[in-house]
Design a protein around this motif. Structure first.
Motif, PDB file in Angstrom:
ATOM      1  N   LYS A 293       0.834  -1.204   0.000  1.00  0.00           N
ATOM      2  CA  LYS A 293       0.000   0.000   0.000  1.00  0.00           C
ATOM      3  C   LYS A 293       0.873   1.262   0.000  1.00  0.00           C
ATOM      4  O   LYS A 293       0.496   2.294  -0.560  1.00  0.00           O
ATOM      5  CB  LYS A 293      -0.908  -0.010   1.247  1.00  0.00           C
ATOM      6  N   ALA A 294       2.034   1.155   0.641  1.00  0.00           N
ATOM      7  CA  ALA A 294       2.941   2.309   0.712  1.00  0.00           C
ATOM      8  C   ALA A 294       3.727   2.495  -0.598  1.00  0.00           C
ATOM      9  O   ALA A 294       4.564   3.388  -0.702  1.00  0.00           O
ATOM     10  CB  ALA A 294       3.899   2.141   1.881  1.00  0.00           C
ATOM     11  N   GLY A 295       3.476   1.611  -1.563  1.00  0.00           N
ATOM     12  CA  GLY A 295       4.093   1.765  -2.880  1.00  0.00           C
ATOM     13  C   GLY A 295       5.536   1.283  -2.967  1.00  0.00           C
ATOM     14  O   GLY A 295       6.301   1.713  -3.832  1.00  0.00           O
ATOM     15  N   ILE A 296       5.908   0.354  -2.088  1.00  0.00           N
ATOM     16  CA  ILE A 296       7.281  -0.189  -2.124  1.00  0.00           C
ATOM     17  C   ILE A 296       7.451  -0.993  -3.419  1.00  0.00           C
ATOM     18  O   ILE A 296       6.596  -1.819  -3.753  1.00  0.00           O
ATOM     19  CB  ILE A 296       7.533  -1.089  -0.876  1.00  0.00           C
ATOM     20  N   PRO A 297       8.544  -0.776  -4.166  1.00  0.00           N
ATOM     21  CA  PRO A 297       8.641  -1.393  -5.502  1.00  0.00           C
ATOM     22  C   PRO A 297       8.793  -2.921  -5.526  1.00  0.00           C
ATOM     23  O   PRO A 297       8.270  -3.575  -6.419  1.00  0.00           O
ATOM     24  CB  PRO A 297       9.894  -0.734  -6.116  1.00  0.00           C
ATOM     25  N   VAL A 298       9.506  -3.470  -4.538  1.00  0.00           N
ATOM     26  CA  VAL A 298       9.717  -4.930  -4.517  1.00  0.00           C
ATOM     27  C   VAL A 298       9.611  -5.399  -3.073  1.00  0.00           C
ATOM     28  O   VAL A 298      10.153  -4.759  -2.170  1.00  0.00           O
ATOM     29  CB  VAL A 298      11.126  -5.325  -5.031  1.00  0.00           C
ATOM     30  N   LEU A 299       8.926  -6.535  -2.863  1.00  0.00           N
ATOM     31  CA  LEU A 299       8.976  -7.193  -1.553  1.00  0.00           C
ATOM     32  C   LEU A 299       9.820  -8.460  -1.746  1.00  0.00           C
ATOM     33  O   LEU A 299       9.526  -9.276  -2.626  1.00  0.00           O
ATOM     34  CB  LEU A 299       7.576  -7.550  -1.047  1.00  0.00           C
ATOM     35  N   HIS A 300      10.850  -8.576  -0.919  1.00  0.00           N
ATOM     36  CA  HIS A 300      11.831  -9.653  -1.098  1.00  0.00           C
ATOM     37  C   HIS A 300      11.709 -10.623   0.079  1.00  0.00           C
ATOM     38  O   HIS A 300      11.866 -10.211   1.238  1.00  0.00           O
ATOM     39  CB  HIS A 300      13.228  -9.016  -1.120  1.00  0.00           C
ATOM     40  N   TYR A 301      11.427 -11.890  -0.210  1.00  0.00           N
ATOM     41  CA  TYR A 301      11.161 -12.867   0.856  1.00  0.00           C
ATOM     42  C   TYR A 301      12.343 -13.806   1.054  1.00  0.00           C
ATOM     43  O   TYR A 301      12.886 -14.332   0.079  1.00  0.00           O
ATOM     44  CB  TYR A 301       9.904 -13.683   0.518  1.00  0.00           C
ATOM     45  N   TYR A 302      12.679 -14.002   2.338  1.00  0.00           N
ATOM     46  CA  TYR A 302      13.723 -14.980   2.683  1.00  0.00           C
ATOM     47  C   TYR A 302      13.053 -16.337   2.796  1.00  0.00           C
ATOM     48  O   TYR A 302      12.305 -16.582   3.746  1.00  0.00           O
ATOM     49  CB  TYR A 302      14.382 -14.593   4.013  1.00  0.00           C
ATOM     50  N   SER A 303      13.316 -17.210   1.819  1.00  0.00           N
ATOM     51  CA  SER A 303      12.609 -18.494   1.817  1.00  0.00           C
ATOM     52  C   SER A 303      13.299 -19.518   2.717  1.00  0.00           C
ATOM     53  O   SER A 303      12.671 -20.461   3.169  1.00  0.00           O
ATOM     54  CB  SER A 303      12.508 -19.045   0.390  1.00  0.00           C
ATOM     55  N   MET A 304      14.563 -19.354   2.992  1.00  0.00           N
ATOM     56  CA  MET A 304      15.334 -20.309   3.805  1.00  0.00           C
ATOM     57  C   MET A 304      15.139 -21.741   3.282  1.00  0.00           C
ATOM     58  O   MET A 304      15.081 -22.698   4.062  1.00  0.00           O
ATOM     59  CB  MET A 304      14.935 -20.257   5.288  1.00  0.00           C
ATOM     60  N   GLY A 305      14.973 -21.866   1.981  1.00  0.00           N
ATOM     61  CA  GLY A 305      14.896 -23.196   1.385  1.00  0.00           C
ATOM     62  C   GLY A 305      13.516 -23.835   1.446  1.00  0.00           C
ATOM     63  O   GLY A 305      13.342 -24.991   1.077  1.00  0.00           O
ATOM     64  N   LYS A 306      12.509 -23.127   1.978  1.00  0.00           N
ATOM     65  CA  LYS A 306      11.144 -23.695   2.038  1.00  0.00           C
ATOM     66  C   LYS A 306      10.189 -22.680   1.415  1.00  0.00           C
ATOM     67  O   LYS A 306      10.194 -21.515   1.787  1.00  0.00           O
ATOM     68  CB  LYS A 306      10.709 -23.926   3.484  1.00  0.00           C
ATOM     69  N   SER A 307       9.331 -23.155   0.498  1.00  0.00           N
ATOM     70  CA  SER A 307       8.546 -22.162  -0.233  1.00  0.00           C
ATOM     71  C   SER A 307       7.049 -22.203   0.052  1.00  0.00           C
ATOM     72  O   SER A 307       6.316 -21.335  -0.373  1.00  0.00           O
ATOM     73  CB  SER A 307       8.787 -22.305  -1.730  1.00  0.00           C
ATOM     74  N   ASP A 308       6.564 -23.228   0.780  1.00  0.00           N
ATOM     75  CA  ASP A 308       5.102 -23.344   0.894  1.00  0.00           C
ATOM     76  C   ASP A 308       4.476 -22.134   1.599  1.00  0.00           C
ATOM     77  O   ASP A 308       3.437 -21.622   1.174  1.00  0.00           O
ATOM     78  CB  ASP A 308       4.697 -24.674   1.556  1.00  0.00           C
ATOM     79  N   ASN A 309       5.130 -21.644   2.667  1.00  0.00           N
ATOM     80  CA  ASN A 309       4.541 -20.475   3.354  1.00  0.00           C
ATOM     81  C   ASN A 309       4.665 -19.209   2.486  1.00  0.00           C
ATOM     82  O   ASN A 309       3.758 -18.378   2.457  1.00  0.00           O
ATOM     83  CB  ASN A 309       5.129 -20.265   4.762  1.00  0.00           C
ATOM     84  N   ILE A 310       5.754 -19.087   1.751  1.00  0.00           N
ATOM     85  CA  ILE A 310       5.925 -17.914   0.857  1.00  0.00           C
ATOM     86  C   ILE A 310       4.841 -17.951  -0.224  1.00  0.00           C
ATOM     87  O   ILE A 310       4.280 -16.920  -0.600  1.00  0.00           O
ATOM     88  CB  ILE A 310       7.330 -17.913   0.188  1.00  0.00           C
ATOM     89  N   GLN A 311       4.551 -19.159  -0.702  1.00  0.00           N
ATOM     90  CA  GLN A 311       3.513 -19.305  -1.741  1.00  0.00           C
ATOM     91  C   GLN A 311       2.149 -18.832  -1.209  1.00  0.00           C
ATOM     92  O   GLN A 311       1.425 -18.103  -1.885  1.00  0.00           O
ATOM     93  CB  GLN A 311       3.434 -20.774  -2.154  1.00  0.00           C
TER      94      GLN A 311
END
Ligand code: FAD
Length: 318
Positions: A293-311
């Motif tokens: 909402k604040a217009g941040i251009p990219v949100l970068h996620y630390y997956s730590m090798g697991k993607s189900d929660n990021i998905q």
């Protein structure tokens, strides 16, 4: 394409990106693809691949004496970047460290990346290894990330270590650097940390990725302070959904970040880690939506090798 170009082309839309770790030595690359595949529907313009220094272990020999042995638990950063670019046609961003590298090693590493068509690098100092109290650079290496940024920038101008090679060819790397909304653990103050961040930018860094944080206010205040100091380049927030009870102690200890009291209380109430995971997902969705909402251009996620929660988070946010 460069990260800065991806941001410019997004016309103000928030983009999704994430970071992966190379697999442990002995495991195969399929585990990496299995984690990346479900995240591709969110069209990440780039994927970061961390770099892991060698560690030292002591093994007892037949004569009873201990022998120091060097082990690298997660090799393969460059190979994985090449495989990602080839399989997904997205930009892979290798992390490159001062630690464990001489300047010549760095130059050769960069030449490999350039040959592979890699256009972005994340330039980092790295941490002290377990046997060190303080970070110690190689004898012919860089003490701070700033020196590494200077070397990468110089190679972009065709400046090699070997005088005979000057201007033979030029690289064209877009350089990212790290920053810490809650200050770097070794820094005496946030102001001092921002002072050195400015140096990295002056040396050629074009974008910043932050350490994880769990309270958006910390990020907003940090960005405001940076802007007041004249930093104008993108400051990409790093986000990590908490997933286990153990992380309540581990994350503040290892990354020197605070966890907000309401999040701590929610996690403590959980019966098991599947409930913690759900709490972490919901918290991260709220954080993500507010940043978006604040217009941040990219949100970068630390997956730590697991993607189900990021998905799950990405499907709610993007
Ligand atoms: P620097 O920018 O060199 O700063 C280190 C400290 O020195 C800071 O306290 C700074 O204020 C201070 N400082 C800087 N310059 C000077 C100076 N001239 N004089 C005195 N003090 C100075 N680690 C890995 O091993 N592999 C990875 O893949 C990896 N990826 C990361 C990705 C992100 C987004 C982040 C935030 C961190 C990552 N790290 C990684 C961890 C990082 O290597 C450590 O946090 C490290 O301790 C600091 O790296 P830096 O690049 O910020 O260092």
């Amino acid at each position: 394409m460069k990260v800065t170009e991806h941001i410019a082309q997004a016309n103000g839309n928030t983009q999704f990106s994430f970071e992966i770790l190379p697999p442990l030595k002995g495991q195969d690359i399929k585990s990496i693809f299995d984690n990346i595949d479900p995240l591709m529907e969110f069209k990440p313009p780039f994927i970061d691949v961390t770099y892991h220094r060698e560690e030292y272990i002591y093994k007892e020999q037949e004569n009873g004496l201990l022998k120091r042995q060097v082990v690298k638990k997660r090799p393969g950063t460059v190979g994985i970047c090449a495989a990602i670019q080839n399989r997904y046609k997205v930009d892979a961003i290798p992390h490159i460290l001062c630690g464990g590298f001489t300047k010549e090693d760095t130059e050769n590493f960069l030449i490999d990346l350039d040959f592979l068509g890699i256009q972005n690098v994340m330039a980092l100092r790295g941490d002290a290894v377990k046997t060190e109290t303080y970070f110690t650079p190689e004898k012919e290496g860089h003490e701070y990330a700033n020196g590494l940024v200077q070397q990468i920038h110089a190679l972009n101008d065709g400046v090699y270590l070997d005088e005979d090679l000057q201007n033979t060819s030029k690289t064209n790397f877009c350089i990212g650097v790290a920053a810490y909304p809650e200050k770097h653990m070794e820094s005496p103050s946030l102001d001092s940390d921002i002072h050195f961040l400015k140096k990295k930018i002056k040396s050629g860094a074009e974008y910043v990725v932050t350490q994880m944080f769990f309270d958006n206010q910390k990020y907003f205040e940090f960005v405001e302070k940076c802007r007041k100091e004249g930093i104008t380049i993108p400051i990409i927030p790093g986000l990590k959904p908490i997933a286990t009870k153990r992380q309540l102690n581990l994350l503040p200890h290892r990354f020197h970040v605070d966890l907000p009291e309401p999040l701590i209380l929610e996690v403590i109430k959980c019966k098991d880690n599947s409930e913690v995971k759900q709490v972490g997902i919901e918290w991260c969705i709220q954080q993500s939506k507010e940043l978006q909402k604040a217009g941040i251009p990219v949100l970068h996620y630390y997956s730590m090798g697991k993607s189900d929660n990021i998905q799950t988070i990405a499907s709610e946010v993007f």
